[in-house]
Design a protein around this motif. Sequence first.
Motif, PDB file in Angstrom:
ATOM      1  N   MET A  52       0.831  -1.211   0.000  1.00  0.00           N
ATOM      2  CA  MET A  52       0.000   0.000   0.000  1.00  0.00           C
ATOM      3  C   MET A  52       0.865   1.260   0.000  1.00  0.00           C
ATOM      4  O   MET A  52       0.587   2.226  -0.720  1.00  0.00           O
ATOM      5  CB  MET A  52      -0.911   0.011   1.231  1.00  0.00           C
ATOM      6  CG  MET A  52      -1.981  -1.054   1.263  1.00  0.00           C
ATOM      7  SD  MET A  52      -2.968  -0.885   2.777  1.00  0.00           S
ATOM      8  CE  MET A  52      -3.784  -2.476   2.857  1.00  0.00           C
ATOM      9  N   VAL A  53       1.913   1.253   0.820  1.00  0.00           N
ATOM     10  CA  VAL A  53       2.795   2.429   0.909  1.00  0.00           C
ATOM     11  C   VAL A  53       3.503   2.655  -0.424  1.00  0.00           C
ATOM     12  O   VAL A  53       3.571   3.777  -0.930  1.00  0.00           O
ATOM     13  CB  VAL A  53       3.840   2.266   2.028  1.00  0.00           C
ATOM     14  CG1 VAL A  53       4.691   3.523   2.140  1.00  0.00           C
ATOM     15  CG2 VAL A  53       3.173   1.989   3.357  1.00  0.00           C
ATOM     16  N   ALA A  54       4.023   1.574  -1.001  1.00  0.00           N
ATOM     17  CA  ALA A  54       4.735   1.691  -2.272  1.00  0.00           C
ATOM     18  C   ALA A  54       3.815   2.217  -3.368  1.00  0.00           C
ATOM     19  O   ALA A  54       4.218   3.022  -4.210  1.00  0.00           O
ATOM     20  CB  ALA A  54       5.315   0.336  -2.668  1.00  0.00           C
ATOM     21  N   THR A  55       2.555   1.768  -3.337  1.00  0.00           N
ATOM     22  CA  THR A  55       1.589   2.203  -4.345  1.00  0.00           C
ATOM     23  C   THR A  55       1.331   3.695  -4.267  1.00  0.00           C
ATOM     24  O   THR A  55       1.253   4.385  -5.282  1.00  0.00           O
ATOM     25  CB  THR A  55       0.268   1.435  -4.171  1.00  0.00           C
ATOM     26  OG1 THR A  55       0.503   0.054  -4.451  1.00  0.00           O
ATOM     27  CG2 THR A  55      -0.808   1.961  -5.098  1.00  0.00           C
ATOM     28  N   TYR A 183       4.928  -8.480  -4.521  1.00  0.00           N
ATOM     29  CA  TYR A 183       6.325  -8.892  -4.303  1.00  0.00           C
ATOM     30  C   TYR A 183       7.297  -7.785  -4.698  1.00  0.00           C
ATOM     31  O   TYR A 183       8.257  -7.496  -3.971  1.00  0.00           O
ATOM     32  CB  TYR A 183       6.636 -10.158  -5.093  1.00  0.00           C
ATOM     33  CG  TYR A 183       6.115 -11.431  -4.471  1.00  0.00           C
ATOM     34  CD1 TYR A 183       5.335 -11.419  -3.319  1.00  0.00           C
ATOM     35  CD2 TYR A 183       6.400 -12.672  -5.033  1.00  0.00           C
ATOM     36  CE1 TYR A 183       4.854 -12.580  -2.750  1.00  0.00           C
ATOM     37  CE2 TYR A 183       5.930 -13.854  -4.471  1.00  0.00           C
ATOM     38  CZ  TYR A 183       5.155 -13.795  -3.331  1.00  0.00           C
ATOM     39  OH  TYR A 183       4.681 -14.954  -2.771  1.00  0.00           O
ATOM     40  N   THR A 184       7.062  -7.179  -5.842  1.00  0.00           N
ATOM     41  CA  THR A 184       7.984  -6.122  -6.280  1.00  0.00           C
ATOM     42  C   THR A 184       7.799  -4.848  -5.458  1.00  0.00           C
ATOM     43  O   THR A 184       8.750  -4.086  -5.276  1.00  0.00           O
ATOM     44  CB  THR A 184       7.807  -5.795  -7.769  1.00  0.00           C
ATOM     45  OG1 THR A 184       6.431  -5.522  -8.033  1.00  0.00           O
ATOM     46  CG2 THR A 184       8.274  -6.930  -8.634  1.00  0.00           C
ATOM     47  N   ASP A 185       6.580  -4.613  -4.944  1.00  0.00           N
ATOM     48  CA  ASP A 185       6.365  -3.462  -4.070  1.00  0.00           C
ATOM     49  C   ASP A 185       7.286  -3.502  -2.854  1.00  0.00           C
ATOM     50  O   ASP A 185       7.702  -2.458  -2.351  1.00  0.00           O
ATOM     51  CB  ASP A 185       4.905  -3.417  -3.590  1.00  0.00           C
ATOM     52  CG  ASP A 185       3.985  -2.764  -4.612  1.00  0.00           C
ATOM     53  OD1 ASP A 185       4.504  -2.158  -5.566  1.00  0.00           O
ATOM     54  OD2 ASP A 185       2.761  -2.867  -4.451  1.00  0.00           O
ATOM     55  N   PHE A 186       7.574  -4.712  -2.382  1.00  0.00           N
ATOM     56  CA  PHE A 186       8.480  -4.859  -1.241  1.00  0.00           C
ATOM     57  C   PHE A 186       9.843  -4.247  -1.568  1.00  0.00           C
ATOM     58  O   PHE A 186      10.407  -3.487  -0.782  1.00  0.00           O
ATOM     59  CB  PHE A 186       8.640  -6.340  -0.891  1.00  0.00           C
ATOM     60  CG  PHE A 186       9.568  -6.604   0.262  1.00  0.00           C
ATOM     61  CD1 PHE A 186       9.148  -6.401   1.568  1.00  0.00           C
ATOM     62  CD2 PHE A 186      10.869  -7.042   0.042  1.00  0.00           C
ATOM     63  CE1 PHE A 186      10.006  -6.634   2.641  1.00  0.00           C
ATOM     64  CE2 PHE A 186      11.730  -7.280   1.106  1.00  0.00           C
ATOM     65  CZ  PHE A 186      11.295  -7.072   2.407  1.00  0.00           C
ATOM     66  N   LEU A 187      10.355  -4.556  -2.750  1.00  0.00           N
ATOM     67  CA  LEU A 187      11.626  -3.986  -3.194  1.00  0.00           C
ATOM     68  C   LEU A 187      11.481  -2.498  -3.500  1.00  0.00           C
ATOM     69  O   LEU A 187      12.321  -1.677  -3.108  1.00  0.00           O
ATOM     70  CB  LEU A 187      12.111  -4.737  -4.440  1.00  0.00           C
ATOM     71  CG  LEU A 187      13.279  -4.115  -5.205  1.00  0.00           C
ATOM     72  CD1 LEU A 187      14.557  -4.137  -4.364  1.00  0.00           C
ATOM     73  CD2 LEU A 187      13.500  -4.855  -6.531  1.00  0.00           C
ATOM     74  N   VAL A 191      13.717   0.962  -2.206  1.00  0.00           N
ATOM     75  CA  VAL A 191      14.431   1.758  -3.199  1.00  0.00           C
ATOM     76  C   VAL A 191      13.899   3.191  -3.196  1.00  0.00           C
ATOM     77  O   VAL A 191      14.670   4.169  -3.209  1.00  0.00           O
ATOM     78  CB  VAL A 191      14.284   1.130  -4.608  1.00  0.00           C
ATOM     79  CG1 VAL A 191      14.875   2.049  -5.672  1.00  0.00           C
ATOM     80  CG2 VAL A 191      14.961  -0.230  -4.654  1.00  0.00           C
ATOM     81  N   ALA A 192      12.572   3.339  -3.147  1.00  0.00           N
ATOM     82  CA  ALA A 192      11.961   4.667  -3.182  1.00  0.00           C
ATOM     83  C   ALA A 192      12.298   5.476  -1.933  1.00  0.00           C
ATOM     84  O   ALA A 192      12.593   6.679  -2.011  1.00  0.00           O
ATOM     85  CB  ALA A 192      10.439   4.540  -3.334  1.00  0.00           C
ATOM     86  N   LEU A 348      16.764   8.156  -9.614  1.00  0.00           N
ATOM     87  CA  LEU A 348      16.007   7.841 -10.825  1.00  0.00           C
ATOM     88  C   LEU A 348      15.373   6.457 -10.732  1.00  0.00           C
ATOM     89  O   LEU A 348      14.220   6.254 -11.130  1.00  0.00           O
ATOM     90  CB  LEU A 348      16.914   7.933 -12.054  1.00  0.00           C
ATOM     91  CG  LEU A 348      17.126   9.329 -12.635  1.00  0.00           C
ATOM     92  CD1 LEU A 348      18.170   9.292 -13.734  1.00  0.00           C
ATOM     93  CD2 LEU A 348      15.814   9.897 -13.172  1.00  0.00           C
ATOM     94  N   ALA A 349      16.137   5.504 -10.197  1.00  0.00           N
ATOM     95  CA  ALA A 349      15.584   4.160  -9.994  1.00  0.00           C
ATOM     96  C   ALA A 349      14.416   4.204  -9.018  1.00  0.00           C
ATOM     97  O   ALA A 349      13.407   3.499  -9.196  1.00  0.00           O
ATOM     98  CB  ALA A 349      16.662   3.209  -9.478  1.00  0.00           C
TER      99      ALA A 349
END
Length: 603
Positions: A52-55, A183-187, A191-192, A348-349
């Motif tokens: 949710m946070v990553a989104t 799964y990718t949101d975890f990464l 990174v963000a 940028l990533a």
Amino acid sequence: MTLSALDYTLIIGFFLIVLGVGFFVSKKSGRDSSEFFLSGRTMPWWLLGLSMVATTFSTDTPNLVTDIVRTNGVSGNWVWWAFLITGLLTVFVYAKLWRKSNVKTDLEFYELRYGGAPASFLRKFRAVYLGVFFNVITMAGVTLAAIKIGSVMLGLEPWQTVICGGVITVVFSALGGFKGVVYTDFLLFFVAMAGSIGAAYFLVNIPEVGGIKALMANENVSDKLSILPDFSNKKALITLFIIPLAVQWWSSWYPGSEPGGGGYIAQRMLAAKDENHAIGATFFFNIMHYALRPWPWILVALASLVVFPDIASIQEAFPTISEDKLGHDLAYSAMLTKLPSGLLGLVLASLIAAYMSTISTQLNWGSSYIVFDFYKQQINPNATEKKLVAIGRISTVFLMVLSAGLALLLQNALQLFDVLLTFGAGTGLIFILRWFWWRINAWSEITAMFASGLIAIILKFTPIGDFFFTAKTGIFPDWMEYPFVVLLTTIIWLLVTFLTQPESPEVLQNFYKKIQPGGPGWNSVVKEAKKNNLSIKNKDKAWSVPKGIYAMIVGCTLIYTCMFATGYWIYGETTLALTLTGIAIVSALVLIRLWKALKEDIL
């Protein structure tokens, strides 16, 4: 600006990892529609919370915060800080109800709560209205931010940014489904966060800014620092503080902050292992979203006022940016061009991560509406699981193309935020009350949806709005526009509610038996069932909602004091920071006790 080999390595490596995850989970995600959209309802709270946070860590969010800070100061952020109340009401009241419903999408709720043709129409129409119309607008805003970042930092044309970012995201989303997204949101989250914190630290200390003390003392910044609006400025007080806290949080439907829960937040609650995991995920999200993330963006926005004090200075520094894309929100990207090699690649990533996380979530969520609430309901009720997954993947591509096209026509993030708020004004109260008041029916929601949208269109896009709410010449002050839409919409849907027939006793009793909402708003339904020798109330426990509202108030105190204490530590106001930190600690201890009591109510 030139990227180094290290920068390219970080960015390309990130892309490969994300695509690798999509390919890795694609076989399992494509097994059936439940796996593709809900990952088999097996997700733990911490993974869903991070997702949710990553989104919500999208590319347009730092741009929006920068626009707000440069225009209205730090206190301008109350327009979205107020949604914390909505978020914690979802945590302590609605999360367990959503998980009990066991629906595949939050729109399936309509045919659980309402009955007959109106419920069926509402479900199908909202699938298109939210899953396509609102969803495309939201994704277009995120893509617009990516376009601005690409233009300023990489010198890319808008169409180049759209193709590069869109193709990779849509391939990953169509392959991996919900499991790949989470799964990718975890990464993506880590990174963000690393990128935003690293950027803030470096940019505050560049020679032009001169460090945190010099930043606070700068004449362009000193009048923007207050966390509370200027109470002597009536208009600022009303628009930036009173309306968000008194009206906006409960009255407006906004993606990610829906009153009563909904959208992709509901999707993650429905994917949780059980009700406790749904509650844990949403609370974790609200802590991270409000208490942890805002300050790196705010610091960069404040630093940008020193380096680029106005839009003209941004245009002078980046003459190739087209005039229709110029705005205060561009200052965030402009500041990032000053980052050194390595950190630049990481940032940028992180921005790519933010973009992909938000877009992939919106695509999967919107596609779930199209598949379950429109295609299966309206076109092919007997569709196989394989067919549903295929339609899900096709609709993912379709939504991406529409949003990319719209993004090329938009100008700034704050403009879009205001339009979305107004379009949803007045509908939020229904989403809060429909769980606890039996009298609300399908016509209530249909009326509110159309009334709010129609009134917003008239006020935003016709001379009538200027006649009534123009700042200098209108009959009413311009800040009255939003409360007016809320008031008029609410009056209309309440009138329709009492002028139309309530839902049938069978529908209401089945809903109560499954959800067990409790409360005085269902007393007549429970009594009617008893008269007919029907038992629809499972437990003879006290209604848990008052306890949930108390927990919401304590939770708001905890998160707001954490967020503001962080700000005052940064400002160097030690006494105030210590006081707020102490209040946060006490609030945390009280909330722990309340949480235990709420968990016992679920068990």
